[in-house]
Each structure stands twice: as C-alpha cells, then as structure tokens.
Design an enzyme around this catalytic site. Sequence first.
Site, PDB file in Angstrom:
ATOM      1  N   HIS A  79      -2.469   9.369 -12.161  1.00 38.21           N
ATOM      2  CA  HIS A  79      -3.719  10.121 -12.281  1.00 38.21           C
ATOM      3  C   HIS A  79      -4.861   9.359 -11.602  1.00 38.21           C
ATOM      4  O   HIS A  79      -5.688   9.953 -10.896  1.00 38.21           O
ATOM      5  CB  HIS A  79      -4.041  10.377 -13.754  1.00 38.21           C
ATOM      6  CG  HIS A  79      -5.331  11.080 -13.992  1.00 38.21           C
ATOM      7  ND1 HIS A  79      -5.636  12.307 -13.434  1.00 38.21           N
ATOM      8  CD2 HIS A  79      -6.410  10.727 -14.732  1.00 38.21           C
ATOM      9  CE1 HIS A  79      -6.846  12.681 -13.824  1.00 38.21           C
ATOM     10  NE2 HIS A  79      -7.332  11.725 -14.609  1.00 38.21           N
ATOM     11  N   ASP A  82      -4.505   9.679  -7.848  1.00 37.23           N
ATOM     12  CA  ASP A  82      -4.875  11.027  -7.441  1.00 37.23           C
ATOM     13  C   ASP A  82      -6.387  11.195  -7.454  1.00 37.23           C
ATOM     14  O   ASP A  82      -6.976  11.725  -6.502  1.00 37.23           O
ATOM     15  CB  ASP A  82      -4.213  12.048  -8.365  1.00 37.23           C
ATOM     16  CG  ASP A  82      -4.586  13.470  -8.005  1.00 37.23           C
ATOM     17  OD1 ASP A  82      -4.389  13.872  -6.840  1.00 37.23           O
ATOM     18  OD2 ASP A  82      -5.084  14.193  -8.893  1.00 37.23           O
TER      19      ASP A  82
END
Length: 112
Positions: A79, A82
């Site tokens: 995460h 990203d």
Amino acid sequence: MATKEEISMVGFALVAYAGDARTAALHALDAAEAGDFEKAEKLVDEAQNDINDAHNQQTKILSEEAGGANMDVTFIMVHGQDTLMTTMLLIDETRYLIRLLKRVKVLEDKVD
C-alpha cells in the site's frame, strides 16, 4: 535483515509522507485554479519535499534488499509503495496542469 514489523513501519511511513504530499498537490491544484500560482508552487514544493522523505524511507529497505537481505512483503508496504508511486505521478501532473493554467490565464488576460 529487516523484520516484517520494520518493513511494515516503512510502509506506514510511505503512506504518511505520500499522503501528506497528495494533500499538498491537490491543494496546489485548487490554488492554481483560483489563480494563486505563487501558493500553488509553494504547495507543490511541499509535496515534493514529502515525497523526498518517503523516497528516503524506501531507499533504506531497497538498499538492504540489494545487499542480499531477504525481505518479507507486507500489505502495508505494498500500500505504501502504491501510494508513493501514484502520488509521484500526481505531483508530475500537478506541475503540468499549473503550467497550463498559467497559459490559460495569460490568454484570458489578452482577451479581456
């Protein structure tokens, strides 16, 4: 070797820094749209500084892995990666849109 917890902590740092950068970039777009280009540029610089901090966190883990350390992938790190990459793209696009909005302002001033 970085522990899973350490890798997750880097992921949290990436999310935090990149999240702050994303917020600054979006505020920069708002400022540019309102014609406050000085504020917009300042906010983009803040966003870039936050991204640089995130990148420094990322580099620590990358260096360890490049040195042969075995790394566990965590969802938090994924995460974080990203968020970092999408925010880097947002900052690039924000710079581009600010330049376009400046050109629009010049043209509007000529028409008026």
